[in-house]
Structure formats: structure tokens, C-alpha cells
Design a protein around this motif. Structure first.
Motif, short mmCIF file in Angstrom:
data_model
loop_
_atom_site.label_atom_id
_atom_site.label_comp_id
_atom_site.label_asym_id
_atom_site.label_seq_id
_atom_site.Cartn_x
_atom_site.Cartn_y
_atom_site.Cartn_z
N TYR A 84 0.83 -1.21 0.00
CA TYR A 84 0.00 0.00 0.00
C TYR A 84 0.86 1.26 0.00
O TYR A 84 0.54 2.25 -0.67
CB TYR A 84 -0.95 0.00 1.20
CG TYR A 84 -1.92 1.16 1.16
CD1 TYR A 84 -2.99 1.15 0.27
CD2 TYR A 84 -1.74 2.27 1.96
CE1 TYR A 84 -3.87 2.22 0.20
CE2 TYR A 84 -2.61 3.36 1.90
CZ TYR A 84 -3.68 3.32 1.01
OH TYR A 84 -4.53 4.39 0.93
N ALA A 85 1.97 1.22 0.71
CA ALA A 85 2.89 2.37 0.72
C ALA A 85 3.43 2.62 -0.69
O ALA A 85 3.56 3.78 -1.12
CB ALA A 85 4.03 2.13 1.70
N GLN A 86 3.74 1.55 -1.44
CA GLN A 86 4.18 1.70 -2.82
C GLN A 86 3.07 2.28 -3.70
O GLN A 86 3.32 3.11 -4.59
CB GLN A 86 4.62 0.35 -3.39
CG GLN A 86 5.96 -0.14 -2.91
CD GLN A 86 6.37 -1.42 -3.61
OE1 GLN A 86 6.41 -2.49 -3.01
NE2 GLN A 86 6.68 -1.32 -4.89
N TYR A 87 1.84 1.84 -3.44
CA TYR A 87 0.67 2.33 -4.17
C TYR A 87 0.52 3.84 -3.98
O TYR A 87 0.31 4.60 -4.94
CB TYR A 87 -0.56 1.57 -3.66
CG TYR A 87 -1.90 2.05 -4.12
CD1 TYR A 87 -2.47 1.59 -5.30
CD2 TYR A 87 -2.65 2.93 -3.33
CE1 TYR A 87 -3.73 2.00 -5.71
CE2 TYR A 87 -3.91 3.34 -3.72
CZ TYR A 87 -4.44 2.87 -4.91
OH TYR A 87 -5.71 3.28 -5.30
N VAL A 88 0.64 4.28 -2.73
CA VAL A 88 0.52 5.72 -2.42
C VAL A 88 1.68 6.50 -3.01
O VAL A 88 1.49 7.56 -3.63
CB VAL A 88 0.43 5.92 -0.89
CG1 VAL A 88 0.50 7.41 -0.54
CG2 VAL A 88 -0.84 5.31 -0.34
N GLN A 89 2.88 5.98 -2.84
CA GLN A 89 4.07 6.66 -3.35
C GLN A 89 4.02 6.80 -4.87
O GLN A 89 4.48 7.80 -5.43
CB GLN A 89 5.33 5.90 -2.93
CG GLN A 89 6.62 6.61 -3.30
CD GLN A 89 7.84 5.86 -2.80
OE1 GLN A 89 7.75 4.73 -2.31
NE2 GLN A 89 9.02 6.48 -2.92
N GLY A 90 3.45 5.81 -5.54
CA GLY A 90 3.35 5.85 -6.99
C GLY A 90 2.25 6.76 -7.51
O GLY A 90 2.11 6.92 -8.73
N GLY A 91 1.45 7.33 -6.61
CA GLY A 91 0.39 8.24 -7.01
C GLY A 91 -0.85 7.55 -7.54
O GLY A 91 -1.74 8.20 -8.11
N THR A 112 -7.02 -5.08 -2.84
CA THR A 112 -7.56 -3.97 -3.62
C THR A 112 -8.75 -3.31 -2.93
O THR A 112 -9.02 -2.13 -3.15
CB THR A 112 -7.94 -4.46 -5.02
OG1 THR A 112 -6.79 -5.01 -5.65
CG2 THR A 112 -8.50 -3.35 -5.89
N MET A 113 -9.44 -4.06 -2.09
CA MET A 113 -10.60 -3.49 -1.40
C MET A 113 -10.20 -2.38 -0.43
O MET A 113 -11.01 -1.49 -0.16
CB MET A 113 -11.37 -4.59 -0.67
CG MET A 113 -12.08 -5.55 -1.63
SD MET A 113 -12.72 -7.01 -0.80
CE MET A 113 -13.96 -6.28 0.28
N TYR A 114 -8.99 -2.39 0.09
CA TYR A 114 -8.58 -1.33 1.03
C TYR A 114 -8.57 0.03 0.33
O TYR A 114 -9.25 0.96 0.77
CB TYR A 114 -7.22 -1.65 1.64
CG TYR A 114 -7.22 -2.81 2.61
CD1 TYR A 114 -7.66 -2.65 3.92
CD2 TYR A 114 -6.77 -4.06 2.23
CE1 TYR A 114 -7.66 -3.71 4.83
CE2 TYR A 114 -6.76 -5.13 3.12
CZ TYR A 114 -7.20 -4.95 4.41
OH TYR A 114 -7.21 -6.01 5.30
N HIS A 150 -7.58 -1.41 10.04
CA HIS A 150 -6.33 -1.97 9.52
C HIS A 150 -5.17 -1.05 9.87
O HIS A 150 -5.37 0.06 10.40
CB HIS A 150 -6.41 -2.14 8.00
CG HIS A 150 -6.72 -0.90 7.25
ND1 HIS A 150 -5.76 0.05 6.94
CD2 HIS A 150 -7.89 -0.39 6.76
CE1 HIS A 150 -6.31 1.05 6.28
NE2 HIS A 150 -7.61 0.82 6.16
N ASP A 151 -3.96 -1.51 9.58
CA ASP A 151 -2.75 -0.76 9.91
C ASP A 151 -2.07 -0.19 8.67
O ASP A 151 -0.91 0.21 8.73
CB ASP A 151 -1.77 -1.66 10.66
CG ASP A 151 -1.31 -2.86 9.82
OD1 ASP A 151 -2.01 -3.22 8.85
OD2 ASP A 151 -0.26 -3.44 10.15
N MET A 152 -2.77 -0.13 7.53
CA MET A 152 -2.15 0.24 6.26
C MET A 152 -2.10 1.76 6.05
O MET A 152 -1.28 2.25 5.28
CB MET A 152 -2.87 -0.45 5.11
CG MET A 152 -2.63 -1.95 5.11
SD MET A 152 -3.74 -2.91 4.04
CE MET A 152 -3.53 -2.11 2.46
#
Length: 598
Positions: A85-92, A127-129, A205-207
Motif C-alpha cells: 500500500y505504501a508503494q501504491y501511495v508513493q506511486g500516485g 484492492t478493497m482497502y 487496519h494498519d495500512m
């Protein structure tokens, strides 16, 4: 172990060759500069994230599940989920289709639709998060106050915070008019909310550092039933005016549901004990505000099953080409082997082609709906916006129910291709079956979608919206009606279009006399409507493919498309005849059964 390859070529075919989405996008000022190369480049990178980051966590996430610390009420997602998830956020990626005013990239919704299909293939539970955050974003954007938008939308856009929808309670699912959660007004204009919610996906969750819960509750003087429901934004952690986080709010996870599938997603029982929230929209008008989120979620759930259908098909196809069992009925095909690959057997091909036809038909419908959403939000012509929204409303229950039913058929068929190995966890196929099963249930069961389609969207306006889609079918029939090479695709949808018009009129008359007639016919009706819609898109895809072949294009992609279209119309589309016959039998055989069900 399963594998996954993003279906970029097919996405590009539907977007650029069949639907020509950039022609529509050019008419929307904010998307006028979004060209095919940009879309393709974004989705190519998105496919890499899905296949290389999310997909490897699918089986391990299913095996590990989520962990609740009952002392702190904190939930830990499976290993690797938080880092992905951190990669998802960082990637925009969270900001892909969000408004630039809140930090978004402002790309079309249709791009996000294709990206999320790939994420759902890769790992539906993960993906649901982030997926639920889109619905929370849209509800707040449509109905939130300026202060709520300023506080929440930038964080939801960036992905720093996630969102949920807190509707269901232990005693009520779809019938939200029965909910009991209470909201007491406080002197500062906020509300203290108390109650219990269940089945809250990604509820804890902790994401992400904060979770914005959109909660349905009743004000003290609220009318009974669905007309007395209000919507509230309730953050996990209190948020100060400058956006900094304070102490924990009075909303926490009291337990995790033990489920058949999507083990990697925290399906939470949420307890509210004087949780502080702010009103979203008008008092007692919360259901209308929540429907913005629910409709987005219904399109998203259809996309979940589309993703699972695609990945199940890919793995079943690879297995069928490799696994040898028996000889072909028409004679040996692999003379250098002790048996033939099972792909030579007719029924194995039927199962594979069923999944392929439902995946590619569903993709065309999903992309079409993505474009409708873009036009509804961004087109400068008010009439185009209204027409797009009306057509999207008609198609939404079909996307949710038809695609998830087809996902159930397809994932089961693909598991069957594996024989005994399909029943074994390490191959991954049984997980696709389990994960898909919830999609037919949540965000309104498929029966609810069917009642919505027939009762509200069709009979509710005497078939006016249905006729608008019928005009699309009629235009294609008129365009290709004299083309002999298109006859096998055009004739069936022309006939079914006329039959659906007559059947709808019959059901309207019967329903006027006895509402149970609508209830008895609705599920079958939606499936017939689904085939009419799929038939239209399959005819359009065959049209483009045949033109390419006639022009001398030797790319086997086009021949494959024509062959799949032929299979769909020969083996799947004829289901409509049986369904129309069962609809006409009426409600008596269902309702006059007190002795049978005593």
C-alpha cells in the motif's frame, strides 16, 4: 502457483478500436488532452504494479488473513500488505482519477476502471482497502461541506487515509430502514454516534494512518424507515482543523468476520460508543448521499468479478495446454506424447471459452460505463451529462449482478478445468471461486439488483431508459443488417431486442395487477438484459475484428475475437430463450407453495 499477465492488448482494443474513447474524452474539457498514448502508458505501469506488487501477496494474504488485537482493537493486515500500500501511495495510484483541486491527477474514470480490473485480478482482498476510498471520496465530494472537503478529500486523494461505508447492522442488511444506530447532536454542531455495524470491509487496519468512516445513523427526531436516515463522517482518529491527528475516536473493531473468501481483507464488526462525527448532506437525507458511494461500489464489485474471471481464465488456459489426459475423440493430436493435452476436448474448450467470453464482454461493458461516468461528470453539454447518467443508472445493476454471476460461472468452470488439482489450494483456483462468491452478495444482493433494474430502472419510467439503450442496438442493426458476414452476430440481438420490448410490456401489465409478478421475473429478466447488452458489445467487437481481417490484417488477435464472438452467440446467448419462458410462467408456482414450505 498461479500467474497473471495484464490484458493490456484487449483493453487497448476495446478503448481505442471499438469504443474510441478518446473521441468522447476530447469533448470533455478536463480530459481533452488525454490521448491514447497517455492512457496506454499509465495502464502499462499500472499492470506492472498489479502483477509485480499486489499479485505475489494474494495466496499468502489468503492463508494468513487479518489479526485482531482484542485489547487494543487494532487490526494487522497480512504480511506485505502495508508495504504494498505504501508503494501504491508513493506511486500516485490513489490520486489517478481524483480532482486536481485536491491533489489528484485528474485522469478519466475509464483509466481507473482498467487499472482496478488488473488490481482485482491480482489481489481482490488487498484492492478493497484502497478501492473503498474512492466511494467515500465521491460521496464527500458530492455532498460534503466545504470544511469536510478541505479536511478529508486531500488525504483520501493521496491515499494517506482510507475510507469505508458503514451501513449494515446485525438485524438489517439491505433493509436499511430498520437500522438503529443513533446520532445525538452536540453543542458544537457535531454528533455523538452510538451503535453497532457489521460486515464493514476494510473497517480497521494498519495500512493507513487514519480511516474515514461514512456512517448511517438516526437523529433523535428522525422519521421511521428509510426517510429518517442521516449520513455522518466519523474518522478513526480525531482530526484538528489543520489536518493533524488527535486521539482515538469512539469507533473501534469489536471482531473480525470468519469468511469463506477475501481473507486478506478485514471485514470488521464496528462498535460506535459516542463516536464524534459530522453530518454529510442534509438531515434525514443520508440514504441519497450514501447512494453515491453505493453506486460506485456496485460498479466496483462488478469489476472485482471481471478481474477474477480474467485471472482464472488465464491460468485454466495455461493448464489445459500443458495437462495431458486421454486422447481426442476425433483422433490423436499429440503423437509424441502418451496422451493429448486436455484442451483438445470439447467440454474443456467450452469451459475455457465461457470464461473468455464473459471476461471480454464484461471488459467492454465496464469500459463503456467508465466513459459514461466521465461524460456524466465532465461533458459541457447538460443533456449529454443527463443522458449519460441515466444510461449508467440502467447499466449499473447489470454490471453488478450479471458480471458477478458470470464470475461465479467462470471461476467454477476454470477450477473444473484443473480437475482434482483445482480443488487443491496451491494451484490458486479454489481461492478465486471463494473470493468471487461474496461479490454476488454484498452491495445489494443480485436479487436486489434485479428488482432495481426491472422495478425502478425499467418499469419505473415505462421503459424510457431501456429504449435509449435499444436505440444503440437498433443503430448497429441498421448499420450492419445487410452484411452477411455480420448476420450471425446482428440477427440474434435484433430478435432479442424486439422480444425484450414485448416481454417488458407484459411484465408491466402483470406487475400492475400483482407486484409479486415483478419479483418472480426480476432475476431472469436481468440475465436476459445482460445478454442483450453483452450481445451488443460482442457484435461491435466482431464488427471491428472482421473489418481488420478484411483489410488484410493477419494479427491472430482479430481471428480470436471473431471465434470467441461466435462461441458466445452459439453457446451462451441462447440461454435467453429459456429465461424468457420461465419468466412467462409467472409467480404462482413460487408463491402458491405454503404446503411445500411448511
Amino acid at each position: 502457483m498461479p500467474s497473471y499477465t495484464p490484458p493490456l492488448r484487449d483493453m487497448q482494443f476495446v478503448m481505442h478500436e471499438v469504443l474510441k474513447v478518446t473521441d468522447d474524452l476530447k469533448l470533455c474539457p478536463q480530459h481533452a488532452d488525454t490521448d491514447a498514448d497517455t492512457i496506454n502508458a499509465v495502464l502499462e505501469e499500472g499492470g506492472k504494479f498489479a502483477s509485480e506488487v499486489a499479485f505475489p501477496l494474494n495466496i499468502s494474504g489468503d492463508e494468513e488473513g487479518c489479526t485482531l488485537d482484542k485489547t487494543t482493537h487494532e487490526v494487522t493486515a497480512p504480511k506485505g500488505f502495508k508495504e504494498a500500500y505504501a508503494q501504491y501511495v508513493q506511486g500516485g495510484w490513489a490520486a489517478l482519477s481524483c480532482d486536481p483541486a485536491y491533489g489528484g491527477q485528474g485522469l478519466p474514470f475509464v483509466v481507473n476502471q482498467c487499472f482496478y480490473e488488473m488490481l482485482n485480478s491480482a489481489n481482490q482482498a488487498w484492492t478493497m482497502y484502497p478501492g473503498l476510498s474512492h466511494g467515500a471520496y465521491e460521496a464527500l465530494q458530492a455532498h460534503g461541506t466545504d470544511a469536510q472537503k478541505a479536511l478529508y478529500l486531500p488525504k483520501l486523494t493521496s491515499g494517506e487515509w482510507t475510507g469505508t461505508m458503514c451501513l449494515t447492522e446485525p438485524h438489517c442488511g439491505t433493509d436499511l430502514g430498520l437500522l438503529r444506530t443513533k446520532a445525538e447532536p452536540l453543542a458544537d454542531g457535531s454528533y455523538a454516534i452510538t451503535g453497532n455495524k457489521i460486515f464493514i470491509s476494510a473497517g480497521e487496519h494498519d495500512m493507513a494512518e487514519n480511516i474515514v468512516h461514512l456512517v448511517l445513523a438516526r437523529l433523535p427526531d428522525a422519521p421511521v424507515g428509510s426517510k429518517g436516515i442521516s449520513l455522518f463522517a466519523v474518522p478513526k482518529f480525531h482530526v484538528s482543523a489543520d489536518g493533524t491527528l488527535g486521539k482515538r475516536n469512539g469507533i473501534y473493531c469489536g471482531g473480525l468476520e470468519h469468511k469463506m473468501g477475501i481473507h486478506g481483507n478485514a471485514t470488521a464488526q464496528m462498535v460506535l460508543e459516542g463516536a464524534i462525527g459530522t453530518l454529510v448532506g442534509q438531515p434525514n437525507k443520508g440514504l441519497a448521499a450514501m447512494f453515491v458511494m453505493m453506486n460506485a461500489a456496485r460498479l466496483g464489485v462488478g469489476n472485482q468479478s471481471l478481474g477474477l474471471t480474467e485471472v482464472a481464465y488465464q491460468n485454466a488456459l495455461a493448464y489445459a495446454k500443458d495437462r495431458i489426459q486421454m486422447r481426442s475423440l476425433s483422433g490423436t493430436k499429440a503423437k509424441d506424447k502418451p496422451a493429448d493435452p486436455i484442451i483438445v476436448h470439447p467440454d474443456v474448450r467450452k469451459m475455457l471459452l465461457t470464461a473468455k467470453a464473459y471476461a471480454e464482454g464484461g471488459r467492454a461493458l465496464g469500459i463503456f460505463c467508465g466513459v459514461l461516468l466521465d461524460k456524466e461528470h465532465s461533458h459541457p453539454d447538460e443533456k449529454v451529462r443527463a443522458d449519460s447518467g441515466e444510461l449508467l443508472a440502467l447499466l449499473t445493476p447489470i454490471v453488478k449482478a450479471f458480471l458477478t454471476d458470470n464470475g461465479h460461472i467462470s471461476t467454477n468452470a476454470c477450477m473444473q478445468v484443473f480437475g482434482g488439482h483445482g480443488f487443491i489450494k496451491e494451484w490458486g483456483m479454489e481461492q478465486y471461486v471463494r473470493d468471487n462468491r461474496i461479490n454476488m452478495i454484498y452491495e445489494g444482493t443480485n436479487t436486489i439488483q434485479s428488482l432495481d433494474l426491472l422495478g425502478r430502472k425499467v418499469l419505473g419510467n415505462n421503459g424510457a431508459t431501456l429504449k435509449k439503450f435499444g436505440r444503440l442496438v437498433a443503430a448497429l442493426v441498421e448499420e450492419e443488417g445487410v452484411n452477411e458476414k455480420m448476420a450471425e452476430f446482428i440477427t440474434p440481438i435484433a430478435i432479442l431486442g424486439d422480444q425484450v420490448t414485448k416481454l417488458t410490456t407484459e411484465l408491466g401489465f402483470k406487475g400492475f395487477q400483482n407486484a409479486d409478478e415483478v419479483g418472480a421475473a426480476a432475476v431472469d429478466y436481468l440475465r436476459v438484459a445482460g445478454h442483450l447488452v453483452f450481445g451488443y458489445f460482442w457484435a461491435r467487437m466482431a464488427q471491428v475484428a472482421l473489418r481488420e481481417i478484411a483489410a488484410g490484417n493477419t494479427d491472430q488477435f482479430y481471428l480470436a475475437k471473431v471465434q470467441t464472438a461466435r462461441f458466445y452467440f452459439a453457446k451462451l446467448f441462447p440461454e435467453t430463450a429459456t429465461l424468457m419462458r420461465t419468466m412467462r410462467t409467472g409467480s404462482k408456482a413460487l408463491m402458491d407453495t405454503d404446503a411445500a414450505l411448511a
